[in-house]
Design a protein around this motif. Structure first.
Motif, PDB file in Angstrom:
ATOM      1  N   GLN A 125      -9.158  86.780  41.737  1.00  0.00           N
ATOM      2  CA  GLN A 125      -9.641  86.404  40.408  1.00  0.00           C
ATOM      3  C   GLN A 125     -10.278  85.018  40.397  1.00  0.00           C
ATOM      4  O   GLN A 125     -10.990  84.663  39.469  1.00  0.00           O
ATOM      5  N   MET A 126     -10.001  84.223  41.444  1.00  0.00           N
ATOM      6  CA  MET A 126     -10.489  82.848  41.460  1.00  0.00           C
ATOM      7  C   MET A 126     -11.965  82.824  41.866  1.00  0.00           C
ATOM      8  O   MET A 126     -12.338  82.400  42.961  1.00  0.00           O
ATOM      9  N   VAL A 127     -12.811  83.287  40.974  1.00  0.00           N
ATOM     10  CA  VAL A 127     -14.246  83.312  41.220  1.00  0.00           C
ATOM     11  C   VAL A 127     -14.874  82.079  40.589  1.00  0.00           C
ATOM     12  O   VAL A 127     -14.281  81.420  39.728  1.00  0.00           O
ATOM     13  N   ILE A 128     -16.086  81.774  41.016  1.00  0.00           N
ATOM     14  CA  ILE A 128     -16.796  80.616  40.478  1.00  0.00           C
ATOM     15  C   ILE A 128     -16.989  80.786  38.972  1.00  0.00           C
ATOM     16  O   ILE A 128     -17.420  81.836  38.504  1.00  0.00           O
ATOM     17  N   GLY A 129     -16.643  79.759  38.226  1.00  0.00           N
ATOM     18  CA  GLY A 129     -16.778  79.793  36.778  1.00  0.00           C
ATOM     19  C   GLY A 129     -15.509  80.174  36.039  1.00  0.00           C
ATOM     20  O   GLY A 129     -15.433  80.027  34.820  1.00  0.00           O
ATOM     21  N   SER A 130     -14.479  80.659  36.752  1.00  0.00           N
ATOM     22  CA  SER A 130     -13.235  81.039  36.080  1.00  0.00           C
ATOM     23  C   SER A 130     -12.435  79.791  35.679  1.00  0.00           C
ATOM     24  O   SER A 130     -12.480  78.766  36.346  1.00  0.00           O
ATOM     25  N   LEU A 131     -11.699  79.905  34.567  1.00  0.00           N
ATOM     26  CA  LEU A 131     -10.913  78.795  34.023  1.00  0.00           C
ATOM     27  C   LEU A 131      -9.434  79.061  34.257  1.00  0.00           C
ATOM     28  O   LEU A 131      -8.939  80.151  33.977  1.00  0.00           O
ATOM     29  N   TRP A 132      -8.711  78.041  34.766  1.00  0.00           N
ATOM     30  CA  TRP A 132      -7.303  78.196  35.131  1.00  0.00           C
ATOM     31  C   TRP A 132      -6.464  77.109  34.457  1.00  0.00           C
ATOM     32  O   TRP A 132      -6.951  76.033  34.163  1.00  0.00           O
ATOM     33  N   ARG A 133      -5.178  77.423  34.274  1.00  0.00           N
ATOM     34  CA  ARG A 133      -4.252  76.483  33.643  1.00  0.00           C
ATOM     35  C   ARG A 133      -3.056  76.252  34.570  1.00  0.00           C
ATOM     36  O   ARG A 133      -2.555  77.195  35.197  1.00  0.00           O
ATOM     37  N   PHE A 134      -2.608  74.996  34.666  1.00  0.00           N
ATOM     38  CA  PHE A 134      -1.386  74.701  35.404  1.00  0.00           C
ATOM     39  C   PHE A 134      -0.187  75.056  34.525  1.00  0.00           C
ATOM     40  O   PHE A 134      -0.146  74.723  33.336  1.00  0.00           O
ATOM     41  N   THR A 135       0.780  75.761  35.108  1.00  0.00           N
ATOM     42  CA  THR A 135       1.917  76.270  34.335  1.00  0.00           C
ATOM     43  C   THR A 135       3.101  75.317  34.340  1.00  0.00           C
ATOM     44  O   THR A 135       4.063  75.525  33.605  1.00  0.00           O
TER      45      THR A 135
END
Length: 246
Positions: free
Chosen positions: A131-141
């Motif tokens: 899922q870690m594709v260019i442009g994806s947004l992630w949050r630290f848990t």
């Protein structure tokens, strides 16, 4: 090449450069093989996989141009054009892929012809890394102190010095002796470094993906966090969740 289709079969000649999906590095095929095509995709300059076709020095210049929104150097484009024979597509099978110009369409193996058609396997959910594709947004848990590995600048120089002093040995013996000497001296090719602290709820965007040759073979997303940073996926995985896909 127009005969190659999804679900069809191709022959991958011995010596063809085969690229892995996910972790790993490209390598020549050790044997002729017939495989079933599961995907056909582009490997041009707009694709995520284009950089894998390039030598290390070209990869660096490619990422610098991409990040700076300036034209790609002509020699990089000429090299890729020769390598792909002008057909910027690739074929995938069993989590591996190769340039479409380097394989040939073929008949299915006898086993495949006579075996009853199996039911389609249930689709597995995508992993975080997929899922870690260019442009994806992630949050630290959670709050965390992140660490990563970088190349040890002393390693390459010391390895060259030791190899030069053992030129009289056969290649295999020389490699074993060099590795043993480096282990004895405690010199490793990658060293552990602190990347910094993160807090729960902090987000980042994946801006690029670097070669798996960086960071000891681990895939390295380039993150956007005020500035650009890189960090091996394995260091991130326990602390992140997907917010939005590209």
């Amino acid at each position: 090449m127009s005969e190659i289709q999804m679900g069809g079969y191709i022959r991958v000649p011995k010596g063809t450069i085969v690229y892995p999906r996910g972790d790993g590095v490209e390598a020549p095929s050790t044997r002729d093989q017939v495989v079933k095509v599961t995907n056909i995709f582009d490997v041009d300059v707009k694709s995520d996989n284009f950089y894998l076709l390039l030598p290390d020095d070209m990869r660096l210049r490619y990422f610098e141009a991409n990040g700076g929104k300036r034209p790609i150097d002509p020699d990089i484009l000429e090299f890729a054009d020769r390598l792909t024979k002008g057909d910027y597509r690739a074929v995938e099978w069993s989590s591996k892929w190769a340039l479409i110009a380097n394989v040939q369409p073929t008949e299915p193996p006898t086993r495949a012809k006579t075996t009853k058609k199996a039911e389609k396997p249930e689709k597995k959910p995508l992993t975080k890394e997929q899922q870690m594709v260019i442009g994806s947004l992630w949050r630290f848990t959670q709050d965390a102190e992140l660490r990563y590995k970088v190349r040890n600048p002393a390693y390459a120089a010391m390895r060259d010095d030791i190899e030069n002093s053992l030129r009289q040995l056969p290649s295999h013996a020389r490699t074993q002796t060099v590795d043993a000497k480096l282990n004895e001296l405690g010199i490793v090719d990658h060293i552990d470094e602190s990347w910094g602290s993160v807090t729960a709820g902090e987000t980042f965007t994946v801006r690029a993906k670097l070669t798996s040759g960086f960071a000891g073979g681990q895939d390295v997303p380039m993150l956007f966090r005020g500035e650009k940073f890189t960090l091996p996926y394995a260091s991130l995985e326990p602390f992140i969740e997907l917010v939005t896909e590209r």
